[in-house]
Motif scaffolding. Structure first.
Motif, short mmCIF file in Angstrom:
data_model
loop_
_atom_site.label_atom_id
_atom_site.label_comp_id
_atom_site.label_asym_id
_atom_site.label_seq_id
_atom_site.Cartn_x
_atom_site.Cartn_y
_atom_site.Cartn_z
N LEU A 111 29.00 -21.73 15.51
CA LEU A 111 28.09 -20.59 15.35
C LEU A 111 26.65 -21.12 15.29
CD1 LEU A 111 29.88 -18.85 12.34
CD2 LEU A 111 29.98 -18.07 14.68
N THR A 112 25.69 -20.21 15.41
CA THR A 112 24.30 -20.64 15.24
C THR A 112 24.03 -20.85 13.75
OG1 THR A 112 23.51 -18.39 14.95
CG2 THR A 112 23.57 -19.22 17.21
N LYS A 113 22.92 -21.52 13.44
CA LYS A 113 22.59 -21.79 12.02
C LYS A 113 22.45 -20.50 11.23
CE LYS A 113 20.57 -26.34 12.37
NZ LYS A 113 19.34 -27.13 12.50
N LYS A 114 21.81 -19.50 11.88
CA LYS A 114 21.58 -18.22 11.20
C LYS A 114 22.93 -17.55 10.89
CE LYS A 114 19.37 -13.79 11.64
NZ LYS A 114 18.99 -12.77 12.59
N GLU A 115 23.82 -17.57 11.89
CA GLU A 115 25.15 -16.95 11.70
C GLU A 115 25.92 -17.67 10.59
OE1 GLU A 115 26.28 -15.19 16.11
OE2 GLU A 115 26.48 -17.33 15.74
N LYS A 116 25.78 -18.99 10.57
CA LYS A 116 26.47 -19.75 9.51
C LYS A 116 25.91 -19.38 8.14
CE LYS A 116 27.90 -23.74 12.16
NZ LYS A 116 27.74 -25.14 12.50
N ALA A 117 24.58 -19.27 8.05
CA ALA A 117 23.95 -18.94 6.77
C ALA A 117 24.40 -17.55 6.30
CB ALA A 117 22.43 -18.98 6.91
N VAL A 118 24.41 -16.59 7.23
CA VAL A 118 24.86 -15.22 6.88
C VAL A 118 26.32 -15.26 6.48
CG1 VAL A 118 25.27 -12.90 7.81
CG2 VAL A 118 23.14 -14.09 8.35
N GLY A 119 27.14 -15.99 7.25
CA GLY A 119 28.57 -16.10 6.96
C GLY A 119 28.82 -16.70 5.59
N LEU A 120 28.06 -17.74 5.24
CA LEU A 120 28.25 -18.39 3.94
C LEU A 120 27.91 -17.42 2.81
CD1 LEU A 120 26.80 -21.97 4.53
CD2 LEU A 120 29.17 -21.34 4.15
N PHE A 121 26.82 -16.66 3.00
CA PHE A 121 26.39 -15.75 1.94
C PHE A 121 27.38 -14.58 1.80
CE2 PHE A 121 24.06 -11.98 0.50
CZ PHE A 121 23.71 -12.42 -0.76
N VAL A 122 27.68 -13.93 2.93
CA VAL A 122 28.58 -12.76 2.87
C VAL A 122 29.97 -13.21 2.40
CG1 VAL A 122 29.66 -10.91 4.22
CG2 VAL A 122 27.30 -11.53 4.65
N GLY A 123 30.42 -14.36 2.91
CA GLY A 123 31.72 -14.89 2.51
C GLY A 123 31.77 -15.17 1.02
N MET A 124 30.69 -15.74 0.50
CA MET A 124 30.64 -16.04 -0.94
C MET A 124 30.73 -14.76 -1.75
SD MET A 124 27.66 -17.89 -3.13
CE MET A 124 26.56 -16.51 -2.95
N VAL A 125 29.96 -13.74 -1.34
CA VAL A 125 29.97 -12.46 -2.08
C VAL A 125 31.38 -11.85 -2.05
CG1 VAL A 125 29.07 -10.09 -2.11
CG2 VAL A 125 27.52 -12.01 -1.72
N LEU A 126 32.00 -11.82 -0.86
CA LEU A 126 33.32 -11.20 -0.74
C LEU A 126 34.37 -11.95 -1.56
CD1 LEU A 126 33.42 -10.32 3.08
CD2 LEU A 126 33.14 -8.75 1.17
N TYR A 127 34.36 -13.28 -1.44
CA TYR A 127 35.37 -14.05 -2.18
C TYR A 127 35.10 -13.96 -3.69
CZ TYR A 127 38.75 -17.41 -3.64
OH TYR A 127 39.81 -17.99 -4.28
#
Lengths: 195, 219
Positions: free
Chosen positions: B124-140
Motif C-alpha cells: 500500500l502507499t504510506k498514506k494508506e498504511k498510516a490510515v490502516g494502522l490508525f483505523v485498525g487500532m481503533v477497531l481492534y
C-alpha cells in the motif's frame, strides 16, 4: 455586508467538504463490496466451525481422541530426537518437563481459517478439494512440529519464553502460515483458470 | 507453483522478522509499561462510564507490564460502609475491594502488533498504511474494550460480588459471546480488520499476487 460575503464561501466549502466525506465513505464501501461479501461468507464459515468446535458432539466424542492422537504423533518426533518422553492422555512428559495439549493447541482454528477461505473463494470443487487436502495435511503436520517444539522450548528455556512462543508462535505465527497457504492456493487457482 | 511457494516463504520470512522484532521491543519492560499505560488510561474512563454502579480502576502490576489489574467495589456498599464508619465515630472507613487480572499482551498488544505487521507488509502507499494502522487500532481497541466490558459484566453479576443484577437472558447472551472470544477469535478479528482495510474491488487480485511476489520482484 462584508461579513456575509466572507461567510458564504465558507458555507459552500463546508458543504463541499461534507459531500466529499460522504462520497469518500460511499466510495470506501463500494470499493470493498466484493471483499465485504467474501468476509461475510468467511465469518459465516468460521461461526459454523466454532459452533461445531464448542458443541457437545466435538467435546464429548472427538476432542480427547484427537488431542491424544496429536500427542502421540508429536511424541514420536521427540523420541526420534532422542528424548525419553511418554504420553498419557494428551500430556507429553518426561522427568524434566511436560506439556498438556488442550483445546486451542490443536491447530484446528488455523485449519478452519484456511478451509473457510477456500470454501468461499469462487473456484471449482475439484480445485477446492485439492487445496483443502494438501493445505489441511500441511497445517496438521506443522502443528505436530509446533507441539514438539513447544515441549523443547519448555525444556530448554524459561517459562516466559514458553508463554511467548505458546501465544505468538502458537496462535499468531501458525495462523499466518495458514493465511499464506491460502494466498498460495488462490494464486495457484488464478493461474490454473488463466491456463 | 514452486515460484509461488518460494515467494510465499520469503514473505513469511519478512513477516517473522518484522513481527519478531516488534514483539522483542514490546517485551522491554519500559516499552511494555508505556503501552500498558496508553491502553489503560482511555479504557478505564470508558469502563467507568459503562459501569456507573461500580468504583473501577485499572492498574498496572509492578514489574509486570503484561498484567492489567481491575480493582473494583460497589458504590452502594462503599457508601454504606462510609456511613457506618461515620456513625460509629471513625474518621476513615476500611473498604474491601476486589480485583481480577487481565493479560494485556494476550488481550491487546500481541494481536495489535500482528495487525501492524500485516498492514506494514501489505503493498500500500504510506498514506494508506498510516490510515490502516490508525483505523485498525481503533477497531481492534474497541473489540478488546467490548471483551473487557463483557468480562467485567459477568464478574459483577457473580453472587459474591453482586454489583449488578442483570437479567438472566442478557447475562447468558453476554457470557455466551465472551465464551467465544478466545485467542483464536482475536486472531480472526485482526485478519478480518486487515482484509477489510487493505483489499479493494480493483486491487484484491493484484494484492494477492503482489503479496506473494513483491519481494521477488523488488529485487
Amino acid at each position: 455586508m462584508p461579513p456575509n460575503k466572507k461567510k458564504r464561501p465558507k458555507k459552500g466549502k463546508q458543504k463541499n467538504r461534507s459531500i466529499n466525506l460522504k462520497q469518500q465513505v460511499n466510495q470506501f464501501f463500494q470499493d470493498r463490496h466484493p471483499i465485504l461479501k467474501f468476509l461475510l461468507g468467511f465469518i459465516g464459515c468460521m461461526v459454523l466451525f466454532y459452533l461445531f468446535y464448542y458443541s457437545s458432539l466435538y467435546k464429548n466424542y472427538l476432542e480427547v481422541p484427537f488431542l491424544e492422537m496429536q500427542a502421540r504423533i508429536s511424541n514420536v518426533f521427540l523420541m526420534l530426537l532422542g528424548h525419553d518422553t511418554v504420553v498419557s492422555n494428551a500430556i507429553i512428559s518426561s522427568n524434566q518437563f511436560s506439556v498438556n495439549i488442550k483445546n486451542g493447541c490443536d491447530g484446528l482454528e488455523a485449519i478452519a481459517i484456511f478451509v473457510s477461505g477456500i470454501l468461499i473463494f469462487p473456484a471449482s470443487m475439484k480445485l477446492k478439494l485439492r487445496g483443502i487436502l494438501w493445505g489441511g495435511i500441511t497445517l496438521f503436520i506443522l502443528n505436530l512440529f509446533r507441539i514438539a517444539g513447544l515441549y523443547l522450548i519448555g525444556l530448554y528455556f524459561s517459562p516466559t519464553v514458553f508463554e511467548i512462543m505458546h501465544v505468538q508462535g502458537g496462535f499468531i505465527i501458525f495462523t499466518m502460515i495458514s493465511v499464506i497457504l491460502l494466498f498460495v492456493w488462490i494464486n495457484w487457482v488464478s493461474k490454473k483458470s488463466q491456463q | 507453483m514452486q515460484s509461488i511457494a518460494k515467494a510465499a516463504l520469503k514473505y513469511f520470512g519478512f513477516f517473522i522478522l518484522l513481527y519478531g522484532a516488534m514483539t522483542l521491543v514490546s517485551l522491554i519492560p519500559s516499552v511494555g509499561a508505556a503501552c500498558n499505560t496508553v491502553y489503560r488510561t482511555p479504557t478505564e474512563s470508558i469502563l467507568q462510564a459503562l459501569f456507573s454502579k461500580a468504583y473501577l480502576q485499572l492498574k498496572e502490576v509492578e514489574d509486570n507490564p503484561n498484567i492489567i489489574r481491575a480493582e473494583f467495589a460497589s458504590k452502594e456498599i462503599v457508601k454504606q460502609q462510609t456511613e457506618d464508619a461515620r456513625l460509629s465515630g471513625k474518621t476513615k472507613a476500611s473498604i474491601q475491594g476486589k480485583d481480577f487480572e487481565i493479560s494485556f499482551y494476550n488481550l491487546f498488544l500481541s494481536f495489535y502488533l500482528f495487525l501492524v505487521a500485516l498492514i506494514l507488509l501489505s503493498p500500500l502507499t504510506k498514506k494508506e498504511k498510516a490510515v490502516g494502522l490508525f483505523v485498525g487500532m481503533v477497531l481492534y481497541y474497541l473489540y478488546t474494550v467490548f471483551k473487557m466490558y463483557l468480562a467485567l459484566l459477568s464478574h459483577f453479576n457473580e453472587p459474591e460480588i453482586a454489583i449488578y443484577h442483570t437479567g438472566s437472558g442478557t447475562l447468558n447472551v453476554a457470557q455466551s459471546i465472551l465464551f467465544f472470544m478466545t485467542l483464536g477469535t482475536n486472531v480472526l478479528v485482526v485478519l478480518v480488520i486487515w482484509a477489510w482495510l487493505v483489499f479493494r474491488k480493483n486491487n484484491w487480485k493484484d494484492m494477492l499476487i503482489s503479496t506473494t511476489y513483491r519481494f521477488r520482484n523488488a529485487k
